[in-house]
Design an enzyme around this catalytic site. Structure first.
Site, PDB file in Angstrom:
ATOM      1  N   TYR A 146       7.470   7.716  12.642  1.00 47.85           N
ATOM      2  CA  TYR A 146       6.321   7.448  13.398  1.00 47.85           C
ATOM      3  C   TYR A 146       5.209   7.943  13.458  1.00 47.85           C
ATOM      4  O   TYR A 146       4.477   7.994  13.330  1.00 47.85           O
ATOM      5  CB  TYR A 146       6.711   6.301  14.515  1.00 47.85           C
ATOM      6  CG  TYR A 146       5.709   5.218  14.782  1.00 47.85           C
ATOM      7  CD1 TYR A 146       4.598   4.630  13.728  1.00 47.85           C
ATOM      8  CD2 TYR A 146       4.339   5.245  15.980  1.00 47.85           C
ATOM      9  CE1 TYR A 146       3.721   3.207  13.756  1.00 47.85           C
ATOM     10  CE2 TYR A 146       3.896   5.019  15.610  1.00 47.85           C
ATOM     11  CZ  TYR A 146       3.165   3.686  15.195  1.00 47.85           C
ATOM     12  OH  TYR A 146       2.647   3.088  15.374  1.00 47.85           O
TER      13      TYR A 146
ATOM     14  N   VAL B 128       0.730  -1.263   0.204  1.00 50.63           N
ATOM     15  CA  VAL B 128      -0.089   0.031   0.440  1.00 50.63           C
ATOM     16  C   VAL B 128       1.017   1.385   0.020  1.00 50.63           C
ATOM     17  O   VAL B 128       0.516   2.468   0.212  1.00 50.63           O
ATOM     18  CB  VAL B 128      -1.183  -0.115   1.285  1.00 50.63           C
ATOM     19  CG1 VAL B 128      -2.231  -0.874   0.984  1.00 50.63           C
ATOM     20  CG2 VAL B 128      -0.505  -0.280   2.593  1.00 50.63           C
TER      21      VAL B 128
END
Ligand code: NAD
Length: 246
Positions: A155, A63
């Protein structure tokens, strides 16, 4: 029959969400990357049919790549038609690396997998939701998107980005009955945590007010709530044991 697409559904939080979607009566589209996750996805599809009588398909897709997201959505439409009721952007990775040691390719990969993938998936799915005048998108962010976490600059940036994207799209599509929300899990027992330094993890776990790491069902339960509550949009829910309170 209703249709849901979920990324990263082969294991961990995604697997629990796939099973919850099946229980809720959705046909489910799952992606996989490697041969091992292909086997896991196919086993999950069998389980969905046996336990809940719903259909599933597994599609090979990374993805972080635009073309793969297109392929995933096209496969969903071919199998189940253009009415996509729910999209869950769940796939995610982490580097857990000191900032000065981070290579460009590593932080780009985290941003592309966690954040840009959600743009790609929404880019292909939201036009179908507009056509149907209905839809529900849930982005799996993190408490890392709400607070700083050491060694997780890439992150945290990706997960904060998801919250910003969610709010903007919630406003843009509120009039078309398409809802966008986030789940910001605290620490949950999955392979993602198994990869983190265990001493650091124990130290972090000791700071959780509820005194324990959460289970994947705590997150699939939040997903069910967000799907069912038709007045929720532009929000995040954060099952986190009390470690972060806004
Ligand atoms: P996990 O590592 O068990 O599962 C991650 C899933 O994402 C896997 O199915 C993997 O194949 C898939 N994936 C990764 N990169 C991909 C790519 N490029 N293309 C397609 N699929 C890809 O992790 P998890 O703990 O279940 O995490 C699920 C989500 O929850 C992630 O977005 C993660 O950031 C978030 N989250 C997890 C925790 C935790 O403590 N476990 C906490 C906060 C947020």
């Amino acid at each position: 029959m209703k249709t849901a697409i979920i990324t990263g559904g082969s294991r961990g939080i995604g697997e629990a969400m796939v099973m919850k979607l099946g229980e809720m009566g959705y046909n489910v589209v799952i992606n996989y990357r490697s041969d091992s996750s292909k086997a896991l996805s196919e086993a999950l599809i069998k389980k969905l049919a046996e336990q809940y009588g719903v259909k599933g398909i597994a599609v090979q897709a990374d993805v972080s790549k635009y073309e793969d997201c297109q392929k995933l959505v096209e496969a969903a439409v071919t199998e189940f038609g253009t009415k996509i009721d729910v999209l869950i952007n769940n796939a995610g990775i982490t580097n857990n690396s000191a900032f000065c040691k981070l290579e460009k390719d590593s932080y780009m990969h985290v941003l592309e997998t966690n954040l840009i993938s959600a743009f790609h998936m929404c880019h292909f799915v939201v036009p179908y939701m507009v056509e149907a005048n209905e839809g529900c998108v849930i982005n799996v962010s993190s408490i890392g998107g709400l607070m700083g976490v050491i060694n997780q600059a890439d992150y945290c940036a990706s997960k904060s980005g998801l919250i910003g994207m969610t709010r903007a799209l919630a406003l843009e599509f509120a009039g078309q009955n398409i809802r966008f929300n986030c789940i910001c899990p605290g620490m949950i027992w999955t392979d993602m945590l198994r990869g983190v330094n265990q001493d650091e993890l124990q130290a972090l776990a000791a700071t959780i007010p509820m005194g324990k790491i959460g289970d994947v069902e705590d997150i699939s339960g939040a997903m069910e709530f967000l799907i069912n509550n038709k007045y929720m949009t532009g929000q995040y829910v954060s099952p986190n044991g009390g470690i972060f309170m806004p």
